[in-house]
Design a protein around this motif. Structure first.
Motif, PDB file in Angstrom:
ATOM      1  N   ASP A  32       0.874  -1.166   0.000  1.00  0.00           N
ATOM      2  CA  ASP A  32       0.000   0.000   0.000  1.00  0.00           C
ATOM      3  C   ASP A  32       0.918   1.226   0.000  1.00  0.00           C
ATOM      4  N   ASP A  34      -0.240   5.102   0.464  1.00  0.00           N
ATOM      5  CA  ASP A  34      -0.589   6.174   1.396  1.00  0.00           C
ATOM      6  C   ASP A  34      -0.628   5.714   2.848  1.00  0.00           C
ATOM      7  N   ASN A  35       0.125   6.417   3.654  1.00  0.00           N
ATOM      8  CA  ASN A  35       0.234   6.173   5.091  1.00  0.00           C
ATOM      9  C   ASN A  35       0.905   4.838   5.436  1.00  0.00           C
ATOM     10  N   THR A  36       1.447   4.185   4.400  1.00  0.00           N
ATOM     11  CA  THR A  36       2.271   2.996   4.625  1.00  0.00           C
ATOM     12  C   THR A  36       3.704   3.304   4.180  1.00  0.00           C
ATOM     13  N   TYR A  40      -0.113  11.114   2.740  1.00  0.00           N
ATOM     14  CA  TYR A  40      -1.139  11.475   1.753  1.00  0.00           C
ATOM     15  C   TYR A  40      -0.741  12.731   0.971  1.00  0.00           C
ATOM     16  N   ASP A 116      -1.854  -0.073   5.939  1.00  0.00           N
ATOM     17  CA  ASP A 116      -2.215   0.547   7.220  1.00  0.00           C
ATOM     18  C   ASP A 116      -3.715   0.499   7.513  1.00  0.00           C
ATOM     19  N   GLN A 117      -4.529   0.085   6.520  1.00  0.00           N
ATOM     20  CA  GLN A 117      -5.976   0.146   6.735  1.00  0.00           C
ATOM     21  C   GLN A 117      -6.628  -1.233   6.768  1.00  0.00           C
ATOM     22  N   ASP A 121      -6.837  -2.735   3.028  1.00  0.00           N
ATOM     23  CA  ASP A 121      -5.668  -3.607   2.860  1.00  0.00           C
ATOM     24  C   ASP A 121      -5.862  -5.006   3.460  1.00  0.00           C
TER      25      ASP A 121
HETATM   26 MG   LIG Z   1      -3.015   3.342   3.189  1.00  0.00          MG
END
Ligand SMILES: [Mg+2]
Length: 165
Positions: A32, A34-36, A40, A116-117, A121
């Motif tokens: 992933d 974004d945020n991994t 963002y 991260d989600q 994910d």
């Molecule tokens: Mg993410």
């Protein structure tokens, strides 16, 4: 197995080492973005990610970006880290995940999706039949919807134990 539970629960991607992959029979990673790997709205990975990518590739671990982000930014990001990618992956739908596994040429169980989600994910990876690694997000999001999702995730995380590395 519960669809929202990851195979591994770690603080960040840096704990996923070549040794960790070898120990667990993982030959490739779907990442992933974004945020991994990045914040963002940015095109660049956070500190240490480039070195991590090099370290993994040197040991023969294949990497593939699997992001729900829109094409323009994700293409630039993928170019900056020099990895193959899918944008608009529509996680948790499993189709792009399965396609990425095919492109890599491994069995599903030899591939792990890191993100991260939980709702995209982890559930997406479980639906696709790959292994899943849940990592903590890099930065908290601002939107109400995200805050709501993070609240649910926090509850689930309380029932999980950090995986051994
Ligand atoms: Mg993410």
């Amino acid at each position: 197995m519960k669809i929202y539970k990851p195979d591994f629960y770690l603080k960040n991607i840096f704990l996923v080492t070549p040794e960790f992959c070898q120990k667990n029979g993982i030959k490739a990673l779907l990442l992933d973005a974004d945020n991994t790997l990045c914040i963002y709205h940015t095109n660049y990975p956070v500190k240490g990610v480039k070195e991590w990518i090099n370290q993994m590739q040197k040991k023969g671990i294949k990497l593939y970006i699997l992001s729900n982000a829109k094409p323009e930014r994700l293409k630039t990001f993928a170019r900056n880290v020099n990895l193959p990618y899918f944008y608009l992956s529509l996680k948790p739908l499993p189709f792009k995940t399965i396609k990425a596994v095919k492109n890599l040429g491994y069995k599903r169980k030899e591939v792990a999706l890191i993100g991260d989600q939980m709702f995209t994910d982890i559930i997406g990876g479980n639906l696709a039949g790959v292994r899943t690694v849940w990592v903590d997000y890099i930065e908290p999001e601002e939107s109400k919807f995200f805050k709501f999702k993070r609240k649910i995730e926090k509850r689930i995380k309380k029932s999980l134990k950090r995986s051994d590395v």
